[in-house]
Design an enzyme around this catalytic site. Sequence first.
Site, PDB file in Angstrom:
ATOM      1  N   ASP A 148      -3.324  -4.320  -0.056  1.00  0.00           N
ATOM      2  CA  ASP A 148      -2.255  -4.053   0.926  1.00  0.00           C
ATOM      3  C   ASP A 148      -1.227  -3.058   0.396  1.00  0.00           C
ATOM      4  OD1 ASP A 148      -1.679  -6.156  -0.939  1.00  0.00           O
ATOM      5  OD2 ASP A 148       0.200  -6.491   0.127  1.00  0.00           O
ATOM      6  N   GLU A 149      -0.563  -2.421   1.334  1.00  0.00           N
ATOM      7  CA  GLU A 149       0.670  -1.668   1.080  1.00  0.00           C
ATOM      8  C   GLU A 149       0.585  -0.707  -0.104  1.00  0.00           C
ATOM      9  OE1 GLU A 149       4.042  -4.703   2.678  1.00  0.00           O
ATOM     10  OE2 GLU A 149       3.255  -5.178   0.704  1.00  0.00           O
TER      11      GLU A 149
END
Length: 511
Positions: free
Chosen positions: A313-314
């Site tokens: 993620d991210e």
Amino acid sequence: MRYFPLFALLFCACTEQESGPNTDLAAAAIVPAPLEIRADSSALSLDQAFRLEYSEETIDSQMVDIISDWLSDAGVPISDDGDRRVWLENRAADATPESYKITIDEEEIRLVGVDPAGLRHAAQTLRQLLLTRSDTVNYLPTGVIRDSPRFAYRGFMLDVSRHFFPPETVERVIDYLAMYKFNHLHLHLSDDQGWRLEIESYPRLTAIGGSTEVGGGPGGFYTQQDYLDLQEYAADRGIIIVPEFDLPGHTNAALASYAELNCDGRARELYTGTEVGFSSLCVSKEYVYEFLDTVLAEVAQLTTGPFIHIGGDEVHTLDQAEYNNFIERVAEMLERGGKRVLGWDEIAQAQLPAGSVAQYWNFAENAQAAVAQGQAVLFSPATNAYLDMKYDSTTELGLSWAGFTDLEDAYSWDPVGMVAGVTEAHIIGVEAPLWSETIESLDDIEYLLFPRIAAISEVAWSERMLGGEDLVGRTSTSTPANPYEESFTFFEQRLLHHYGFWEDMGINFHQ
Ligand code: TNX
């Protein structure tokens, strides 16, 4: 989709009798709601002792001991020469895994699971019947409960990186999850603020990377033995541990431990803040892949469950090609090691091995990309299932970037219909994450978990009254029709009966 008249049967969960034994099993306050309850208007006295008997070929004594503890803690006297009987049995059947049946008559209680998980669920349901009964009448209503899960994967995630929680705390969480029929505990074992699992080939990951946490506290880590012990404790209660190492972003703790993981070859400072998106392993360096190959092989060797979670993620510092290439190489390592890939929804932008799972938290297009590849989706929508979101503006703990999440928000959603094109067949299940930027203790965990974890359990386990109509044709009375409103009312009525035993157990729940 199957529909059963359970909500109709549970309609009178709130109407406690004033005196005399309760003979209405259908009024039982069971959460998550079972598939079917048949009441037969009689009662079993709990005044005499019960002996536990079981079919020895299919049940091990460890399981009997755990079930025995659950029942005696819930007020059933268990004794080898008890006059009445609790019968435990595993009977393989052509049924959904984890299904079970409970029969209570005036003489005995029979718990039958199609597998050990089913038998444990039966015992947990019986435990709830006992814990929620009125303490003035020592009877159980008679009848039959048949039950099976809607989704195969029912999970909870604990972030042990932002703040570290010792094994005893994780064990309590496992007890709570088992009570509500969850079967996976995802441990977020690495992030910018801490690396929490001992890796023998890279000891500085925990010596340095495990030495602090958000706010600058002492942090901590699990030794490999701690991890094995936790895994066994969980397995004895029907719960599979899913270890996560968040890659290639959320890696400052690793970047601080081994300078070689950075493109400039310089170790990062430890980080105790709460920003996200700033860190990445140096994905162009072969050293990074050798490192991951070794680390993931150690983790795979320790882990009995099928999944390893690789985060994903991210990542705000890589371009798409760099990101995809990295995820594909790491996924391949897991595939070679015989493990299935689980990752946050972003991983579906890369080409994944068959049998991978994308965890939908924020981006519908990623869930759709996973389905387009033939992969499964695990639902953790931040708007409903993130238990680190505050209940309302007065909640001191937690965050609010995805909005406030009160009990009704945690209850009133369904993974089917949430993302266009992602249907029941693509959905492996539901998981509620608890990120720990703001929480530091078991009390804090309990406050954000209870009562919302019970709502999530019902989303994950129970058939829902969808579209404003259930099997028996009862339609929603709300205008415009809110398909969840009535089921939420039934849920709340049942849940009220749980508050009492949560209090007795010393659980710090949100009222
Ligand atoms: C987003 S959810 C994150 C986490 C934070 C969380 C706080 C996800 C995949 N990433 O790093 O802890 O929000 O709610």
